[in-house]
Write a protein that holds these residues in place. Structure first.
Motif, mmCIF file in Angstrom:
data_model
loop_
_atom_site.group_PDB
_atom_site.id
_atom_site.type_symbol
_atom_site.label_atom_id
_atom_site.label_comp_id
_atom_site.label_asym_id
_atom_site.label_seq_id
_atom_site.Cartn_x
_atom_site.Cartn_y
_atom_site.Cartn_z
ATOM 1 N N TRP A 201 0.847 -1.183 0.000
ATOM 2 C CA TRP A 201 0.000 0.000 0.000
ATOM 3 C C TRP A 201 0.888 1.241 0.000
ATOM 4 O O TRP A 201 1.848 1.320 0.786
ATOM 5 C CB TRP A 201 -0.902 0.025 1.232
ATOM 6 N N ASP A 204 1.434 7.751 0.442
ATOM 7 C CA ASP A 204 0.751 8.927 -0.086
ATOM 8 C C ASP A 204 1.022 8.992 -1.582
ATOM 9 O O ASP A 204 1.966 8.377 -2.083
ATOM 10 C CB ASP A 204 1.229 10.202 0.609
ATOM 11 N N ASP A 205 0.179 9.718 -2.254
ATOM 12 C CA ASP A 205 0.282 9.810 -3.708
ATOM 13 C C ASP A 205 1.126 11.026 -4.079
ATOM 14 O O ASP A 205 0.719 12.168 -3.872
ATOM 15 C CB ASP A 205 -1.124 9.936 -4.310
ATOM 16 N N HIS A 206 2.325 10.776 -4.586
ATOM 17 C CA HIS A 206 3.184 11.860 -5.045
ATOM 18 C C HIS A 206 3.988 11.349 -6.240
ATOM 19 O O HIS A 206 4.103 10.134 -6.440
ATOM 20 C CB HIS A 206 4.120 12.343 -3.927
ATOM 21 N N SER A 229 -2.097 -3.491 -10.012
ATOM 22 C CA SER A 229 -2.792 -2.580 -9.100
ATOM 23 C C SER A 229 -4.217 -3.055 -8.875
ATOM 24 O O SER A 229 -4.860 -3.598 -9.780
ATOM 25 C CB SER A 229 -2.797 -1.163 -9.669
ATOM 26 N N PRO A 231 -7.860 -1.593 -6.687
ATOM 27 C CA PRO A 231 -8.445 -0.529 -5.864
ATOM 28 C C PRO A 231 -8.609 -0.985 -4.417
ATOM 29 O O PRO A 231 -8.934 -2.143 -4.154
ATOM 30 C CB PRO A 231 -9.793 -0.272 -6.531
ATOM 31 N N ILE A 236 -11.629 6.716 -5.512
ATOM 32 C CA ILE A 236 -10.946 6.725 -6.796
ATOM 33 C C ILE A 236 -9.494 7.154 -6.602
ATOM 34 O O ILE A 236 -9.194 8.131 -5.919
ATOM 35 C CB ILE A 236 -11.646 7.671 -7.779
ATOM 36 N N GLY A 237 -8.580 6.397 -7.234
ATOM 37 C CA GLY A 237 -7.167 6.746 -7.151
ATOM 38 C C GLY A 237 -6.415 6.096 -6.010
ATOM 39 O O GLY A 237 -5.205 6.281 -5.894
ATOM 40 N N ASN A 238 -7.113 5.342 -5.161
ATOM 41 C CA ASN A 238 -6.459 4.646 -4.058
ATOM 42 C C ASN A 238 -6.263 3.181 -4.429
ATOM 43 O O ASN A 238 -7.239 2.448 -4.626
ATOM 44 C CB ASN A 238 -7.308 4.741 -2.778
ATOM 45 N N TYR A 239 -4.986 2.772 -4.526
ATOM 46 C CA TYR A 239 -4.670 1.434 -5.007
ATOM 47 C C TYR A 239 -3.660 0.753 -4.082
ATOM 48 O O TYR A 239 -2.839 1.410 -3.439
ATOM 49 C CB TYR A 239 -4.072 1.487 -6.416
#
Length: 311
Positions: A201, A204-206, A229, A231, A236-239
């Motif tokens: 997991w 954070d998304d960067h 990947s 979900p 949305i966008g969390n994988y």
């Protein structure tokens, strides 16, 4: 826990059952079909079975999402074995059915991409509806709910059907990978031709977040065999990412890569280290310079000497 019972994605006559019967230990176990992948795995979680065999990857369609999602969530389970099974379908029909009479067909959703071109060429107007498994599709044909099912030819006898067409596959050498899953325990000793599976997991998304995790493997010379990947359900966008890597958790390069991931990920789920199916030790690629256990030990000894002023 029932140590004498294995579950599998059923009903009787599935490719999963055929794969399970290739394992020597299956001959001494009660083999119990379940209606879904979650049901097969839950039987292991609640102690009704010692292990379950379920499909996890297909060479045409990719990962089996039901299995990947179940292994990533819920009470932890571990993979202990994998089985590779060549896949070819037969078009199963009730006796006397002609190809021109087929208006409806069924099969597991993973089967459809493997026979799509054949369907387009031979049954372009037939309506496809998915079934829980290929064998369940055969059962539905037996009951008269569909005209034909794509399943293993071996399922014909079980359901009183006949194979109207055999050896159907759009891709040559198609195969499915199955995994034998049990409750967590110490992994088996390394064989020299192993695979390690984890779910990761992101914190954070960067930009470069996934690359940073993959570099934990790359800098240690650990080859990745699968990354997919899925979900997380958190929006949305969390994988999360299912990863298969060459090697065993007891290999220094793999163990250190997993430690690096644990330092940087909010969650890492270890799914097991187990022998690779169909691969002998002599067929494994040579390790890159600096990535063997001996190299790690030498580097650790050098660091200790440096810290003692003996470098």
């Amino acid at each position: 826990m029932s140590a004498t019972r294995f579950t599998y994605l059923g009903p009787e006559g599935t490719f999963t059952e055929a794969a399970l019967r290739t394992l020597p230990e299956a001959a001494t176990r009660e083999l119990v079909p379940m209606l879904s992948v979650p049901a097969a795995l839950d039987a292991v979680r609640n102690g009704e079975a010692a292990a379950a065999l379920v499909p996890i990857e297909n060479s045409v369609e990719g990962g089996v999402t039901a299995t990947l999602d179940e292994l990533a969530s819920g009470e932890p389970l571990m993979i202990y074995r994998e089985v590779l099974l060549p896949i070819a379908f037969a078009l199963l029909v009730r006796p006397g059915t002609k190809l021109s009479e087929i208006k409806t067909v069924t099969g597991h959703p993973v089967a459809q991409p493997q026979v799509r071109n054949w369907l387009r060429a031979h049954l372009p107007d037939a309506l496809w509806e998915s079934a829980a498994s290929n064998a369940d599709g055969a059962r539905l044909v037996q009951e008269g709910r569909f005209d034909a099912a794509f399943a293993g030819e071996f399922a014909a006898v079980t359901y009183g059907l006949e194979p109207l067409v055999k050896e159907i596959h759009d891709a040559e050498n198609a195969e499915t990978r199955f995994v034998l899953v049990g409750r967590p325990a110490r992994p088996a000793a390394p064989t020299g031709a192993d695979k390690t599976s984890v779910v990761l997991w992101l914190g954070d998304d960067h930009p470069g977040a996934l690359l940073e995790l993959l570099q934990e493997f790359a800098v240690r010379g650990v080859n990745l065999m699968l990354i997919q990947s899925r979900p997380t359900g958190a929006g949305i966008g969390n994988y999360c990412f299912a990863v298969d890597a060459e090697g065993h958790i007891s290999d220094r390069r793999v163990g250190e890569a997993l430690m690096g991931l644990k330092r940087n990920c909010p969650k890492v789920r270890f799914l097991g280290s187990y022998p690779r199916a169909g691969v002998a030790v002599g067929d494994v690629s040579a390790l890159r310079r600096g990535t063997s256990d001996g190299d790690f030990t030498a580097a650790s000894d050098w660091l200790a000497r440096a810290q003692d002023g003996r470098a």
